[in-house]
Design an enzyme around this catalytic site. Structure first.
Site, PDB file in Angstrom:
ATOM      1  N   TYR A  97     -42.653  95.325  81.855  1.00 63.68           N
ATOM      2  CA  TYR A  97     -43.681  94.924  80.885  1.00 63.68           C
ATOM      3  C   TYR A  97     -44.457  96.157  80.408  1.00 63.68           C
ATOM      4  CZ  TYR A  97     -47.683  92.367  78.934  1.00 63.68           C
ATOM      5  OH  TYR A  97     -48.659  91.884  78.092  1.00 63.68           O
ATOM      6  N   LYS A 110     -44.460  97.866  76.605  1.00 67.19           N
ATOM      7  CA  LYS A 110     -45.654  97.977  75.763  1.00 67.19           C
ATOM      8  C   LYS A 110     -45.907  99.434  75.372  1.00 67.19           C
ATOM      9  CE  LYS A 110     -46.577  93.577  75.688  1.00 67.19           C
ATOM     10  NZ  LYS A 110     -46.358  92.808  74.457  1.00 67.19           N
TER      11      LYS A 110
HETATM   12  N1  LIG Z   1     -52.564  87.196  77.727  1.00 69.87           N
HETATM   13  C1  LIG Z   1     -52.899  88.448  77.984  1.00 69.87           C
HETATM   14  O1  LIG Z   1     -53.724  88.733  78.846  1.00 69.87           O
HETATM   15  C2  LIG Z   1     -52.301  89.574  77.198  1.00 69.87           C
HETATM   16  C3  LIG Z   1     -52.854  90.864  77.306  1.00 69.87           C
HETATM   17  C4  LIG Z   1     -52.299  91.915  76.574  1.00 69.87           C
HETATM   18  C5  LIG Z   1     -51.212  91.660  75.762  1.00 69.87           C
HETATM   19  N2  LIG Z   1     -50.684  90.399  75.695  1.00 69.87           N
HETATM   20  C6  LIG Z   1     -49.535  90.212  74.824  1.00 69.87           C
HETATM   21  O2  LIG Z   1     -49.881  89.307  73.782  1.00 69.87           O
HETATM   22  C7  LIG Z   1     -48.723  88.598  73.350  1.00 69.87           C
HETATM   23  C8  LIG Z   1     -48.996  87.103  73.385  1.00 69.87           C
HETATM   24  O3  LIG Z   1     -49.355  86.764  74.691  1.00 69.87           O
HETATM   25  P1  LIG Z   1     -50.008  85.344  75.059  1.00 69.87           P
HETATM   26  O4  LIG Z   1     -50.853  85.591  76.243  1.00 69.87           O
HETATM   27  O5  LIG Z   1     -50.575  84.705  73.861  1.00 69.87           O
HETATM   28  O6  LIG Z   1     -48.689  84.573  75.562  1.00 69.87           O
HETATM   29  P2  LIG Z   1     -48.290  83.015  75.567  1.00 69.87           P
HETATM   30  O7  LIG Z   1     -47.299  82.856  76.671  1.00 69.87           O
HETATM   31  O8  LIG Z   1     -49.488  82.150  75.542  1.00 69.87           O
HETATM   32  O9  LIG Z   1     -47.526  82.864  74.175  1.00 69.87           O
HETATM   33  C9  LIG Z   1     -46.334  83.545  73.920  1.00 69.87           C
HETATM   34  C10 LIG Z   1     -45.525  82.763  72.885  1.00 69.87           C
HETATM   35  O10 LIG Z   1     -44.323  83.503  72.633  1.00 69.87           O
HETATM   36  C11 LIG Z   1     -43.242  82.600  72.608  1.00 69.87           C
HETATM   37  N3  LIG Z   1     -42.010  83.304  72.975  1.00 69.87           N
HETATM   38  C12 LIG Z   1     -41.631  83.743  74.199  1.00 69.87           C
HETATM   39  N4  LIG Z   1     -40.400  84.284  74.138  1.00 69.87           N
HETATM   40  C13 LIG Z   1     -39.989  84.173  72.850  1.00 69.87           C
HETATM   41  C14 LIG Z   1     -38.809  84.530  72.165  1.00 69.87           C
HETATM   42  N5  LIG Z   1     -37.768  85.110  72.805  1.00 69.87           N
HETATM   43  N6  LIG Z   1     -38.734  84.293  70.835  1.00 69.87           N
HETATM   44  C15 LIG Z   1     -39.758  83.696  70.176  1.00 69.87           C
HETATM   45  N7  LIG Z   1     -40.889  83.312  70.777  1.00 69.87           N
HETATM   46  C16 LIG Z   1     -41.006  83.546  72.103  1.00 69.87           C
HETATM   47  C17 LIG Z   1     -43.600  81.514  73.619  1.00 69.87           C
HETATM   48  O11 LIG Z   1     -42.869  80.330  73.373  1.00 69.87           O
HETATM   49  C18 LIG Z   1     -45.100  81.369  73.385  1.00 69.87           C
HETATM   50  O12 LIG Z   1     -45.390  80.400  72.407  1.00 69.87           O
HETATM   51  C19 LIG Z   1     -47.597  89.056  74.257  1.00 69.87           C
HETATM   52  O13 LIG Z   1     -46.859  90.080  73.615  1.00 69.87           O
HETATM   53  C20 LIG Z   1     -48.315  89.604  75.471  1.00 69.87           C
HETATM   54  O14 LIG Z   1     -47.552  90.572  76.155  1.00 69.87           O
HETATM   55  C21 LIG Z   1     -51.212  89.364  76.367  1.00 69.87           C
END
Ligand SMILES: NC(=O)c1ccc[n+]([C@@H]2O[C@H](COP(=O)([O-])OP(=O)(O)OC[C@H]3O[C@@H](n4cnc5c(N)ncnc54)[C@H](O)[C@@H]3O)[C@@H](O)[C@H]2O)c1
Length: 264
Positions: free
Chosen positions: A163, A167
């Site tokens: 991960y 990133k």
């Molecule tokens: N939540 C956190 O704390 C956090 C912090 C920093 C970065 N991020 C990043 O933000 C982004 C969104 O995270 P989130 O927390 O909203 O996640 P989440 O799990 O709530 O949502 C992710 C969405 O992506 C979809 N998804 C997963 N694999 C997929 C694929 N192969 N093709 C199409 N869609 C797909 C899922 O179905 C889901 O709807 C991610 O890239 C994550 O790494 C999250």
């Protein structure tokens, strides 16, 4: 549309623009779909989860496209649908990502888990940018926002090795694209959220409260971000209000990356 304090937001910076969002069915993507639509954008919601993606599109009066962001053909079709439906591709929020439990310390993370995370988190961003850029070049305008993470700029002893590496790749790729396409009117920025209160994080921390507590202590604001707070940053980067912001690592982390010691 309201923010995390239930204050009404009356901001219409994206009227007539078309935004493609991957991972729009949940968390940050869903909050951003709502925010961009409230600012007047046509929103195309891409997600692998048909139920969640459709619900998101319905909620914002947008269009749903089922997409696995690791598939070149499906990503092409996502951006083509946006163009065919609304006549432009102005904003690409390349946001879908995963954080599975089998991605952990380098000593225990297998090659299959490593590759899966690289595919969904990094190769997908390459595919989405590659698909979006030609539309934006023809228009002479566009804003691409790629979701990275604060872990791309800071190391953690509680590792998720693939991960973090994925990133870091998103940061480097976004910077280079921002430089290459700037004079064609296209800005590319990486968004680096701190920990956000979404299903992805909730699932990870529900299994391991100690891990959650260990992370929370480092946040000067003393809490995780709400998805609406990240969506607000995306709306800013998508809009002309950020017209001189390009090729950045745009941190929305509550001060984590600036902290040495936090208040008790
Ligand atoms: N939540 C956190 O704390 C956090 C912090 C920093 C970065 N991020 C990043 O933000 C982004 C969104 O995270 P989130 O927390 O909203 O996640 P989440 O799990 O709530 O949502 C992710 C969405 O992506 C979809 N998804 C997963 N694999 C997929 C694929 N192969 N093709 C199409 N869609 C797909 C899922 O179905 C889901 O709807 C991610 O890239 C994550 O790494 C999250």
């Amino acid at each position: 549309m309201s923010n995390e304090n239930n204050q009404e937001i009356v901001c219409r910076r994206l009227v007539g623009r078309t935004a493609v969002i991957t991972g729009a069915g949940s968390g940050i993507g869903l909050a951003t779909a709502r925010r961009l639509a409230s600012e007047g954008a046509h929103v195309v919601c891409g997600d692998i989860d048909e139920t969640a993606g459709k619900a998101a599109a319905e909620a914002v009066g947008g269009t749903f496209v089922k997409v696995d962001v690791t598939s070149p053909e499906e990503v092409e079709a996502l951006f083509k649908t946006a163009f065919d439906t609304y006549g432009s591709v102005d904003i690409a929020f390349n946001n879908a990502g995963i954080s599975p439990p089998d991605d952990d310390s380098i000593l225990t993370t297998g090659l299959e888990a490593w590759k899966r995370v690289q595919d969904v988190n990094l190769t997908s961003v390459y595919l989405c940018c590659k698909a979006a850029l030609p539309y934006m070049q023809r228009q002479g305008r566009g804003s691409i926002i790629n979701t990275a993470s604060f872990v791309a700029v800071m190391g953690a002893a509680t590792s998720q090795i693939s991960y973090t590496a994925s990133k870091g790749g998103v940061l480097a790729m976004s910077r280079e694209l921002g430089v290459q396409f700037a004079r064609e009117g296209i800005r590319v920025n990486a968004l680096c959220p701190g920990p956000v209160n979404t299903p992805l994080l909730q699932e990870l921390f529900a299994k391991d409260p100690e891990r959650a507590a260990r992370r929370l202590v480092h946040i000067p604001l003393g809490r995780f971000a709400e998805p609406t707070e990240i969506a607000a940053a995306v709306a800013f980067l998508a809009s002309d209000d950020s017209s001189f912001i390009n090729a950045t690592d745009f941190l929305v982390d509550g001060g984590i990356s600036g902290a040495y010691v936090t208040p008790l």
